[in-house]
Write a protein that holds these residues in place. Structure first.
Motif, PDB file in Angstrom:
ATOM      1  N   ASP A  42       0.818  -1.207   0.000  1.00 24.25           N
ATOM      2  CA  ASP A  42       0.000   0.000   0.000  1.00 24.25           C
ATOM      3  C   ASP A  42       0.854   1.260   0.000  1.00 24.25           C
ATOM      4  O   ASP A  42       0.549   2.230  -0.696  1.00 24.25           O
ATOM      5  CB  ASP A  42      -0.960   0.008   1.192  1.00 24.25           C
ATOM      6  CG  ASP A  42      -2.085  -1.001   1.035  1.00 24.25           C
ATOM      7  OD1 ASP A  42      -2.255  -1.548  -0.075  1.00 24.25           O
ATOM      8  OD2 ASP A  42      -2.795  -1.251   2.028  1.00 24.25           O
ATOM      9  N   THR A  55       2.357   1.660  -3.534  1.00 25.45           N
ATOM     10  CA  THR A  55       1.430   2.073  -4.590  1.00 25.45           C
ATOM     11  C   THR A  55       0.889   3.472  -4.378  1.00 25.45           C
ATOM     12  O   THR A  55       0.465   4.114  -5.327  1.00 25.45           O
ATOM     13  CB  THR A  55       0.243   1.090  -4.707  1.00 25.45           C
ATOM     14  OG1 THR A  55      -0.420   0.988  -3.457  1.00 25.45           O
ATOM     15  CG2 THR A  55       0.704  -0.269  -5.169  1.00 25.45           C
ATOM     16  N   ARG A  56       0.940   3.971  -3.158  1.00 26.57           N
ATOM     17  CA  ARG A  56       0.392   5.300  -2.897  1.00 26.57           C
ATOM     18  C   ARG A  56       1.448   6.399  -2.817  1.00 26.57           C
ATOM     19  O   ARG A  56       1.141   7.563  -2.969  1.00 26.57           O
ATOM     20  CB  ARG A  56      -0.433   5.266  -1.612  1.00 26.57           C
ATOM     21  CG  ARG A  56      -1.734   4.526  -1.811  1.00 26.57           C
ATOM     22  CD  ARG A  56      -2.565   4.447  -0.569  1.00 26.57           C
ATOM     23  NE  ARG A  56      -3.852   3.826  -0.815  1.00 26.57           N
ATOM     24  CZ  ARG A  56      -4.077   2.539  -0.869  1.00 26.57           C
ATOM     25  NH1 ARG A  56      -3.088   1.710  -0.695  1.00 26.57           N
ATOM     26  NH2 ARG A  56      -5.284   2.057  -1.093  1.00 26.57           N
ATOM     27  N   ASN A  72       3.816   8.491  -7.295  1.00 26.13           N
ATOM     28  CA  ASN A  72       2.813   8.994  -8.224  1.00 26.13           C
ATOM     29  C   ASN A  72       3.513   9.482  -9.481  1.00 26.13           C
ATOM     30  O   ASN A  72       4.515  10.198  -9.405  1.00 26.13           O
ATOM     31  CB  ASN A  72       2.025  10.161  -7.613  1.00 26.13           C
ATOM     32  CG  ASN A  72       1.165   9.707  -6.463  1.00 26.13           C
ATOM     33  OD1 ASN A  72       0.525   8.684  -6.547  1.00 26.13           O
ATOM     34  ND2 ASN A  72       1.158  10.472  -5.391  1.00 26.13           N
TER      35      ASN A  72
END
Length: 142
Positions: free
Chosen positions: A109, A112-113, A116
């Motif tokens: 998590d 993936t966060r 960007n």
């Protein structure tokens, strides 16, 4: 974490069966009788396809990776024999698996966060230039 939940359930079932009928019978029922008498790491590695089937989703990968990490931690936890596992050892195996799934999910998590990608080419080019300058500066400092 559906795959991890399913794998945890299958792991708990296997551990319970080992406690009730022994590892030899469990392995025979899964058509893995050739693993009877093998070291615990080999037995658990053989059970991996049953406990956390290979798949393509991230969740399935997390479940499988957590199980492999659990296998790697068995000796450190003092669990070296699969026949005659105590209730405490079974609990430890289960807890190790759960801890590894949570850790892997958090890391996934975060990954993936945190990263960007910019939405336009100019921003990408500016970032590349900044990274290139930083690398040159690192080489000079060395």
């Amino acid at each position: 974490m559906g795959s991890s939940r399913g794998a945890a359930s299958r792991l708990a079932t296997i551990l319970g069966q080992v406690g009730n009928v022994g590892i030899g019978e469990v392995l025979r029922s899964l058509d893995l009788g050739g693993l009877a008498g093998r070291p615990i790491e080999e037995v658990f590695a053989g059970l991996a396809d049953f406990i956390c089937p290979d798949g393509g989703s991230i969740d399935e990968g997390i479940a499988r990776d957590a199980f492999i990490e659990t296998i790697a931690d068995l000796a450190d936890a003092g669990i070296t024999e699969i026949d005659g596992l105590t209730a405490d050892q079974m609990q430890t195996v289960f807890e190790l698996y759960i801890a590894h799934t949570i850790e892997a999910r958090i890391c996934n998590d975060i990954g993936t966060r945190v990263v960007n990608m910019p939405s336009d080419v100019r921003t990408v080019e500016r970032i590349e230039a900044q990274l290139g300058s930083a690398l040159v500066e690192c080489r000079i400092v060395r």
